[in-house]
Design an enzyme around this catalytic site. Structure first.
Site, PDB file in Angstrom:
ATOM      1  N   HIS A  98      71.878 -46.934   6.832  1.00  0.00           N
ATOM      2  CA  HIS A  98      72.863 -45.886   6.383  1.00  0.00           C
ATOM      3  C   HIS A  98      73.680 -45.399   7.618  1.00  0.00           C
ATOM      4  O   HIS A  98      74.731 -45.058   7.632  1.00  0.00           O
ATOM      5  CB  HIS A  98      72.313 -44.845   5.345  1.00  0.00           C
ATOM      6  CG  HIS A  98      71.905 -45.167   4.231  1.00  0.00           C
ATOM      7  ND1 HIS A  98      70.703 -44.825   3.608  1.00  0.00           N
ATOM      8  CD2 HIS A  98      72.318 -46.341   3.310  1.00  0.00           C
ATOM      9  CE1 HIS A  98      70.407 -45.524   2.286  1.00  0.00           C
ATOM     10  NE2 HIS A  98      71.493 -46.436   2.303  1.00  0.00           N
ATOM     11  N   HIS A 131      74.044 -55.111  -4.011  1.00  0.00           N
ATOM     12  CA  HIS A 131      72.809 -54.527  -4.693  1.00  0.00           C
ATOM     13  C   HIS A 131      72.889 -53.020  -4.630  1.00  0.00           C
ATOM     14  O   HIS A 131      72.226 -52.572  -3.507  1.00  0.00           O
ATOM     15  CB  HIS A 131      71.791 -55.225  -4.084  1.00  0.00           C
ATOM     16  CG  HIS A 131      71.595 -56.648  -4.111  1.00  0.00           C
ATOM     17  ND1 HIS A 131      72.473 -57.463  -3.408  1.00  0.00           N
ATOM     18  CD2 HIS A 131      70.988 -57.533  -5.072  1.00  0.00           C
ATOM     19  CE1 HIS A 131      72.272 -58.709  -3.972  1.00  0.00           C
ATOM     20  NE2 HIS A 131      71.168 -58.799  -4.807  1.00  0.00           N
ATOM     21  N   SER A 172      73.499 -46.167  -0.577  1.00  0.00           N
ATOM     22  CA  SER A 172      74.836 -46.759  -0.038  1.00  0.00           C
ATOM     23  C   SER A 172      75.857 -46.415  -0.847  1.00  0.00           C
ATOM     24  O   SER A 172      76.976 -46.373  -0.266  1.00  0.00           O
ATOM     25  CB  SER A 172      74.578 -48.190   0.148  1.00  0.00           C
ATOM     26  OG  SER A 172      74.196 -48.841  -0.855  1.00  0.00           O
ATOM     27  N   GLU A 174      74.704 -53.648  -9.689  1.00  0.00           N
ATOM     28  CA  GLU A 174      73.292 -53.894  -9.735  1.00  0.00           C
ATOM     29  C   GLU A 174      72.741 -54.494 -10.988  1.00  0.00           C
ATOM     30  O   GLU A 174      73.785 -54.492 -12.096  1.00  0.00           O
ATOM     31  CB  GLU A 174      72.933 -52.333  -9.887  1.00  0.00           C
ATOM     32  CG  GLU A 174      71.373 -51.789 -10.118  1.00  0.00           C
ATOM     33  CD  GLU A 174      70.483 -52.594  -8.986  1.00  0.00           C
ATOM     34  OE1 GLU A 174      69.521 -53.098  -9.537  1.00  0.00           O
ATOM     35  OE2 GLU A 174      70.862 -52.443  -7.764  1.00  0.00           O
ATOM     36  N   ASP A 184      75.264 -59.562 -11.205  1.00  0.00           N
ATOM     37  CA  ASP A 184      74.793 -60.330 -10.052  1.00  0.00           C
ATOM     38  C   ASP A 184      75.804 -59.936  -8.912  1.00  0.00           C
ATOM     39  O   ASP A 184      76.954 -60.581  -8.786  1.00  0.00           O
ATOM     40  CB  ASP A 184      74.590 -61.904 -10.240  1.00  0.00           C
ATOM     41  CG  ASP A 184      74.029 -62.315  -8.992  1.00  0.00           C
ATOM     42  OD1 ASP A 184      73.732 -61.838  -7.861  1.00  0.00           O
ATOM     43  OD2 ASP A 184      73.472 -63.669  -9.141  1.00  0.00           O
ATOM     44  N   GLY A 185      75.401 -59.176  -7.779  1.00  0.00           N
ATOM     45  CA  GLY A 185      76.185 -59.004  -6.776  1.00  0.00           C
ATOM     46  C   GLY A 185      76.733 -60.300  -5.884  1.00  0.00           C
ATOM     47  O   GLY A 185      77.959 -60.167  -5.240  1.00  0.00           O
ATOM     48  N   ASP A 224      72.626 -56.358   0.496  1.00  0.00           N
ATOM     49  CA  ASP A 224      71.214 -55.471   0.494  1.00  0.00           C
ATOM     50  C   ASP A 224      70.181 -55.943  -0.448  1.00  0.00           C
ATOM     51  O   ASP A 224      69.913 -55.117  -1.351  1.00  0.00           O
ATOM     52  CB  ASP A 224      71.336 -54.176   0.723  1.00  0.00           C
ATOM     53  CG  ASP A 224      70.208 -53.329   0.909  1.00  0.00           C
ATOM     54  OD1 ASP A 224      69.297 -54.149   1.386  1.00  0.00           O
ATOM     55  OD2 ASP A 224      70.072 -52.198   0.721  1.00  0.00           O
TER      56      ASP A 224
END
Length: 408
Positions: free
Chosen positions: A19, A42, A100, A118, A156-157, A177
Site C-alpha cells: 500500500h 483481486h 487497496s 473479487e 475473475d480479475g 494481487d
C-alpha cells in the site's frame, strides 16, 4: 480455491510495502490532468477491522502497521500512506486498516474510474457495502462524480483486463494481487500481464507477490522481467530470517511494469527505514532491481545477498553483499569466464550509497569490511552501481494457511 480471507493478514509487513507503493503510484498518476482507470483484479473486502476475530487471532498487523503507528520522524515519502491510515482512525486508536480499493478511492480523483473485481462471495458483498458507504459520505460532502465512478464486479480479475484495456482515457493503473493459494496463480499472473501489455503497452502494472521457498515463487520475478514492458522495477522487503521449515511469510515484493521514474530514488530513501522499524533480526533487508525491456536488464541495479544469473540477454547485475539489516558494502564481482582476461583501463571510483544518505568514493577492486571484491571488467558495463540494504502465515478461513496471502 476460495478459502483465503485477507482479514487474517490485514496490516502486516506485506501490506505496508504494497500500500505504500500503491500510494506513490497514485500520486504520480495524479500529476497529469487526464483521468485514468484503476483496475484491481483481486480487491478483497476493501476495509478491515483490526479488532475483529480474524485480525486478533493472528495479530499480523504487529509486524507491519503496528510498529509504524506511533513512529516519529518518518521519511517524507511514507507520510501520505500513514496519513491515509490515520484518517480512518480519527480517535487516534488503530482499529481499521485499508485494503487497496480504499487506498485507490482516497488517492484518486473524482474524474478517475475504479473497476474492482473479487471472486469470494463473502468479500465481494462486504466490498459492495464499503463502496456504497464511501459514496454516501462523498455525497454528504458535496462531492459527486459524473457517471459511475466505482464499479464492483463479482468475477475473475484476470479476465477483466481483456475487456477494460485499453481504457477510454488511455491511462491506467492496474494492481494484480491474487492470493497465490495454488501455484497456477503465478502463471496466471504472467499470462494476464502478457496479454494486457499486448492490448495496452503503456499502462502501469503493479504486482504484489510473496517471497517463498517454493520454486514458483523463486522463479516468478525473473519471468516477469521477460514481459514486453519498456521498463520494470522490483522491490522486496524481508523482515526476518526464514525458519528451517519454510513456513510463514517473511518477505514479499512489488514488481512494477512501466514504473514512474521517481519511484526508485524514493524507495532507496525509504526502504532502509522500513527495514529498521519492521526488521526482527539480522536477516531483515530490502532489495531493489530495475531494468529495461530492450536488454532484459540494461542498467540493472540490484541490492541483495549474492550474484544472480542474467535474465535472457541481460548483462549481469552487480552482485552486492550485505546480509545484515543495514550493512551496505558492495562492489561488482568478476564473472568466472572473465577472471583470466587482462584488465582493461582503470575505471573511475564507484560511489557506495549508504542509508544515511552519504556517499563515498570507493576504488574498484578494493577491499572493504574484511573482504576483497574485484571490479567488473570495463567491457561489461561502466555505469555506477548503487547499493541498498537490506506475510507470517496466518489462518485462512477455516484453518491455517502457509505462506500468508496477497489479498487486500
Amino acid at each position: 480455491m476460495l478459502s483465503y480471507r485477507h482479514a487474517f493478514h490485514a496490516g502486516n509487513h506485506a501490506d505496508v510495502l504494497k500500500h505504500f507503493v500503491q500510494v506513490q503510484l497514485h500520486l504520480y498518476m495524479n500529476q497529469k490532468d487526464v483521468a485514468y482507470t484503476y483496475i484491481d483484479t483481486h480487491s478483497g473486502a476493501g476495509v478491515y477491522a483490526l479488532d475483529s476475530f480474524q485480525a486478533t487471532k493472528t495479530s499480523e498487523y504487529d509486524t507491519g502497521i503496528g510498529p509504524l503507528w506511533n513512529a516519529t520522524e518518518v521519511p517524507e515519502a511514507l507520510k501520505p500512506y500513514l496519513d491515509l491510515v490515520k484518517s480512518m482512525n480519527p480517535s487516534g486508536k488503530l482499529r481499521y486498516y485499508p485494503g487497496s480499493p480504499y487506498v485507490a478511492d482516497q488517492m484518486s480523483r473524482l474524474e478517475d474510474r475504479l473497476r474492482l473485481f473479487e471472486l469470494h462471495p463473502a468479500d465481494v458483498k462486504i466490498l459492495n457495502d464499503n463502496v456504497r458507504k464511501a459514496e454516501a459520505h462523498r455525497a454528504e460532502q458535496g462531492e459527486r462524480a459524473r457517471g459511475k465512478r466505482v464499479i464492483v464486479e463479482h468475477g475473475d480479475g484476470f479476465q477483466s483486463l481483456k475487456k477494460l484495456l485499453p481504457p477510454p482515457s488511455r491511462r491506467a493503473l492496474v494492481l494484480v494481487d491474487p492470493p497465490y493459494e495454488v501455484k497456477d496463480d503465478y502463471q496466471k499472473v504472467r499470462d494476464a500481464l502478457n496479454e494486457a501489455l499486448g492490448r495496452f503497452p503503456s499502462g502501469m502494472y503493479a504486482v504484489w507477490y510473496p517471497v517463498l521457498q517454493r520454486m514458483e515463487s523463486r522463479q516468478f520475478p525473473d519471468k516477469l522481467k521477460r514481459l514486453p514492458a519498456k521498463e520494470w522495477l522490483n522491490v522486496t522487503l524481508t523482515v526476518s530470517t526464514p525458519g528451517p521449515d519454510g513456513i510463514g511469510l517473511h518477505s514479499s515484493g512489488m514488481f512494477i511494469l512501466n514504473p514512474p521514474y521517481t519511484l526508485e530514488p524514493m524507495l532507496r530513501e525509504t526502504m532502509p527505514y522500513l527495514v529498521q522499524v519492521l526488521g526482527k533480526d539480522s536477516g531483515a533487508r530490502f532489495t531493489i532491481e530495475t531494468g529495461t525491456q530492450i536488454t532484459g536488464a540494461a542498467g540493472l541495479r540490484e541490492t541483495g545477498a549474492g550474484p544472480r544469473a542474467p535474465v535472457g540477454n541481460a548483462r549481469r547485475a552487480s552482485p552486492l553483499s550485505g546480509k545484515g539489516s543495514l550493512r551496505l558494502p558492495g562492489q561488482s564481482m568478476v564473472r568466472e569466464e572473465d577472471k583470466e582476461k587482462p584488465a582493461a583501463a582503470p575505471a573511475k571510483p564507484r560511489r557506495a550509497w549508504h542509508p544515511d544518505g552519504s556517499a563515498g568514493a570507493k576504488p574498484q577492486g578494493g577491499a572493504q569490511d574484511g573482504g576483497a571484491r574485484s571490479a567488473r571488467p570495463a567491457a561489461a558495463d561502466s555505469r555506477p552501481a548503487r547499493t541498498g540494504s537490506p506475510r507470517p502465515a496466518g489462518p485462512r478461513q477455516g484453518g491455517p494457511r502457509s505462506g500468508g496471502g496477497g489479498k487486500r
